[in-house]
Design a protein around this motif. Sequence first.
Motif, PDB file in Angstrom:
ATOM      1  N   UNK A 208      17.481  61.717  -5.887  1.00  0.00           N
ATOM      2  CA  UNK A 208      16.824  62.281  -4.702  1.00  0.00           C
ATOM      3  C   UNK A 208      17.538  61.853  -3.420  1.00  0.00           C
ATOM      4  N   UNK A 209      17.855  60.583  -3.307  1.00  0.00           N
ATOM      5  CA  UNK A 209      18.511  60.131  -2.070  1.00  0.00           C
ATOM      6  C   UNK A 209      19.933  60.682  -1.992  1.00  0.00           C
ATOM      7  N   UNK A 210      20.537  60.942  -3.137  1.00  0.00           N
ATOM      8  CA  UNK A 210      21.854  61.582  -3.133  1.00  0.00           C
ATOM      9  C   UNK A 210      21.755  62.970  -2.521  1.00  0.00           C
ATOM     10  N   UNK A 211      20.748  63.732  -2.935  1.00  0.00           N
ATOM     11  CA  UNK A 211      20.541  65.062  -2.354  1.00  0.00           C
ATOM     12  C   UNK A 211      20.293  64.972  -0.848  1.00  0.00           C
ATOM     13  N   UNK A 212      19.504  63.994  -0.436  1.00  0.00           N
ATOM     14  CA  UNK A 212      19.219  63.850   0.998  1.00  0.00           C
ATOM     15  C   UNK A 212      20.493  63.598   1.791  1.00  0.00           C
ATOM     16  N   UNK A 213      21.363  62.729   1.262  1.00  0.00           N
ATOM     17  CA  UNK A 213      22.606  62.420   1.963  1.00  0.00           C
ATOM     18  C   UNK A 213      23.535  63.635   2.001  1.00  0.00           C
ATOM     19  N   UNK A 214      23.571  64.382   0.909  1.00  0.00           N
ATOM     20  CA  UNK A 214      24.406  65.585   0.868  1.00  0.00           C
ATOM     21  C   UNK A 214      23.896  66.607   1.883  1.00  0.00           C
ATOM     22  N   UNK A 215      22.583  66.757   1.940  1.00  0.00           N
ATOM     23  CA  UNK A 215      22.010  67.703   2.884  1.00  0.00           C
ATOM     24  C   UNK A 215      22.307  67.301   4.329  1.00  0.00           C
ATOM     25  N   UNK A 216      22.322  65.984   4.599  1.00  0.00           N
ATOM     26  CA  UNK A 216      22.523  65.503   5.965  1.00  0.00           C
ATOM     27  C   UNK A 216      23.988  65.444   6.371  1.00  0.00           C
ATOM     28  N   UNK A 217      24.862  65.081   5.433  1.00  0.00           N
ATOM     29  CA  UNK A 217      26.244  64.781   5.821  1.00  0.00           C
ATOM     30  C   UNK A 217      27.309  65.704   5.215  1.00  0.00           C
ATOM     31  N   UNK A 218      26.945  66.469   4.183  1.00  0.00           N
ATOM     32  CA  UNK A 218      27.963  67.279   3.511  1.00  0.00           C
ATOM     33  C   UNK A 218      27.578  68.753   3.559  1.00  0.00           C
ATOM     34  N   UNK A 219      28.457  69.599   3.029  1.00  0.00           N
ATOM     35  CA  UNK A 219      28.110  71.011   2.912  1.00  0.00           C
ATOM     36  C   UNK A 219      27.650  71.298   1.484  1.00  0.00           C
ATOM     37  N   UNK A 220      27.110  72.479   1.221  1.00  0.00           N
ATOM     38  CA  UNK A 220      26.530  72.771  -0.109  1.00  0.00           C
ATOM     39  C   UNK A 220      27.525  72.713  -1.267  1.00  0.00           C
TER      40      UNK A 220
END
Length: 925
Positions: A208-220
């Motif tokens: 879950x926190x991995x998804x949060x970081x991807x959503x905040x800092x990376x692209x899809x």
Amino acid sequence: MNSDDKVLSPFTLPNGTVLKNRLLMAPMTTCTGFYDGTVNSELVEYYRERAGAIGTVIVECCFIDDRGLAFPGAIGIDNDNKIEGLAKIAEAIKSRGSKAVLQIYHGGRMVEPKLIGGRAPVGPSAVAAPRDGAATPEELTAEEVDGMITKFGEGVRRAIQAGFDGVEIHGANTYLIQQFFSPNSNLRTDKWGGNRDNRARFPMAVLEITHQMVQQYADPSFIIGYRFSPEELEVPGIRFDDTMFLLEKLAERGVDYLHFSVGYTLRSSIVETTDPTPLIEKYVAMRSERLAQIPVMGVGGVVNRDDVDLAMEHGYDLVAIGKACIAYPDWADRIAKGEKLDLFIDSTKREALTIPEPLWRFSLVDAMIRDMSMASKKFKPGIFQEKVQDDANELLINVSLETDRIVDIALADNPALDVEFSTSFDIIRERILDANSPHVDAVTGATTQSEAVKKAVSKAIAKSCKAQLLEEGGDVNQPQHYDVVVVGSGGAGLAAAIQACDEGARVLIVEKMSSIGGNTIKASVGMNAAETRYQKLKGIEDSKELFYQETLKGGHFKNNPVLLREFVEQAPQAIEWLAEHGIELSDITITGGMSIDRTHRPADASAVGGFLISGLVKNVNKRNIDVMLDTSVTQIRYENGAVAGVELLNDENESLVINAKSVVVATGGFSANRDMVVKYRPELDGFVTTNHKGATGSGIAILEAIGAATVDMGEIQIHPTVEQTTSYLISESIRGGGAILVSQAGNRFFNEMETRDKVSAQIIALPEKYAYVVFDEQVRLKNKAADEYIARGFVESAESPRKLADKLGMDYHAFLATLERYNVFVDKQYDEDFGRKTAMRHPLNQGPFYAIRIAPGVHHTMGGVTIDTDTQVLDASKAVLKGAFAAGEVVGGIHGGNRIGGNAVADIIIFGILAGRNAAHNALR
């Protein structure tokens, strides 16, 4: 490539990211990181070389917390300082057209305390791993569990900022994430433990926190993978239906691939051993429609294209390649061309294959190395039985040989041998067979047994070669002919042999001990040199003149100035010579008597000796230089004013004659010869010695017999920091890293960075005649040797100075005052009490705190035979003894009345190279 080739065609992940093919390089430990988990250039180039044709490179696991590294040389992602180095890896991989994915993990209870400064590991519960000697972890509090999840998230953020295309969450290999899911390691009663749903909370929270970081800092397009181990052997333990339960939950939240962690792609159950069905088939049959949308990756045993096809036929969508990518950096190109590959590594090709030295010595690679130099040796086929002795047993070993290789090594039945013995034997046997050479690393914890087995193989080879010579009509009693004979296999002897061989000479190394390495293998601190490129890279301003003056002063102005000048001038070239031979000493520290950081050591700050010998031996093997172990030189033949050869005596009591025009004597000093030490320094009677038992001065005697003169024989150095129960040297690099010396009363008593003779004298003057080396976690982290001392049981540790003082039976008021006063001096960079000016790197204020009890021991004999700057041995009238050369501690004059730490390794390499070169020129002209 065929247009319908599924393996080599592009593949689209669930998030829409397109991989250029279905092949990935598996994440594999390299043990190549710096001491603090940062990345070095060697690791960057290793990954660059393997990127390109392969679609994706999964970079080895990075620890997300400084208590989470599960092996030495691990790389980390535990703070923002790591981003820069990791970014170089990501850029190197992506520049070649491959995707770069970074694996992140925490070792949990699988972490050894010695890797984290003696601290206890952490885990979901205070339950030790089911293995011998495993430490009991500290149970994470609920607050610490939340903090650990945050650390995983921060690791993902850093991976994104470093430019990686994705992360693989490491939920396998019994590391922390798996420990939370396992009923064996997780006995918690809060929301993180108990039933299967609760035990799945931690891996799900990390996802879950991995998804949060991807959503905040990376692209899809950022890839999220998850690695899992499908089963555990333990009872209770994870079973396959548990794993399917977890994978369904992961799929529901969203992952881009799942990575089976198994040793072989088609492995069957390790629990239901009567069922031969591959687990991948069970997975395909049991998965839901939703889980079937997630690509699954297989790994293990993939060498050729057929292995890839077989894995995909059974249900894998993607295939990861492990050891084959190490042996063949261009593996994907090769299989695309239809090549059939054999999984081995030529022992001479480390540099060509861009394999970092630590990985080369790691068991993963060691098992693939073949000593190709053995191919030129000619054995008489057969089985040769040898009787050898280790420290507890007489062993009968059968060695089977074919014309050019070792076929088998078998231990004759002996009911007295226990299971542990048999296990160690199996390991050393496999190492020798895989390398096709007896010159392999000993098994940790079974050194004497390993050396006995290696000795048996060496003796069998010698007998086989002799038998083959007889069969071909040769005469074994006729003297053999070499251009150069090198006596002694420490650093000086090996350097001399390598250089002489490179000059075109036929070389023989003669060693009286059963193994290669001499006293060099015990060296710890490093190699001194001034004006090197490594100093310049680190912004260290140094000069050869300053190095000369400080060495002269350290030697009480008794040094031979001509030899010392040659020593100083040649030192930077010797550092480069080592680098050219795959032995890079790129990290730099300081020793007592020096004012500048000029002590070069391995990049991971480990002890220099084993690193040096390992690299030199590989160079000896590469050149097919002959080695005779367990063989003494009884006499140098000196006829008509020149060396004519040597007379030898082996452990079979056979006398041999070797004809040679040049002899290099590199047998070391005489610190282990108590009678000889006491003859020159009676007051040293009863002192322990740090030297190996072969340091008896035999080389001095054989050279004196042909007229060699000696100098400075009474100049014998005692080292101040020796652990007395084992005679183990505590490296000067610990003090050079910022440690202090403290008396039993809790007080500093001298400048710790003074020369060894002066520090030793001050310890001897204490009422108790011993002291403690005291340091903190900051010093430990930057000195890998400290972890070795912890593992050997030399170190007392405590979370606070007061607790450490209590453990040492020391007045804690005095000890605390000592630390506080020293820390003030560090802040000022001025030691008001003892005038220390160097290695005051930081206050000693970061727990845990450590202490090692030490006292002086006989360490180095500065006296020996006399030589000129060409390493030619001189007689009493300073005339050259033609054909006789000497290098290393057997020589006197270079160090004067006291040797500076780090100068011995420089001495052996500098003068070893010179001796080899000049001996070859003398023999070949």
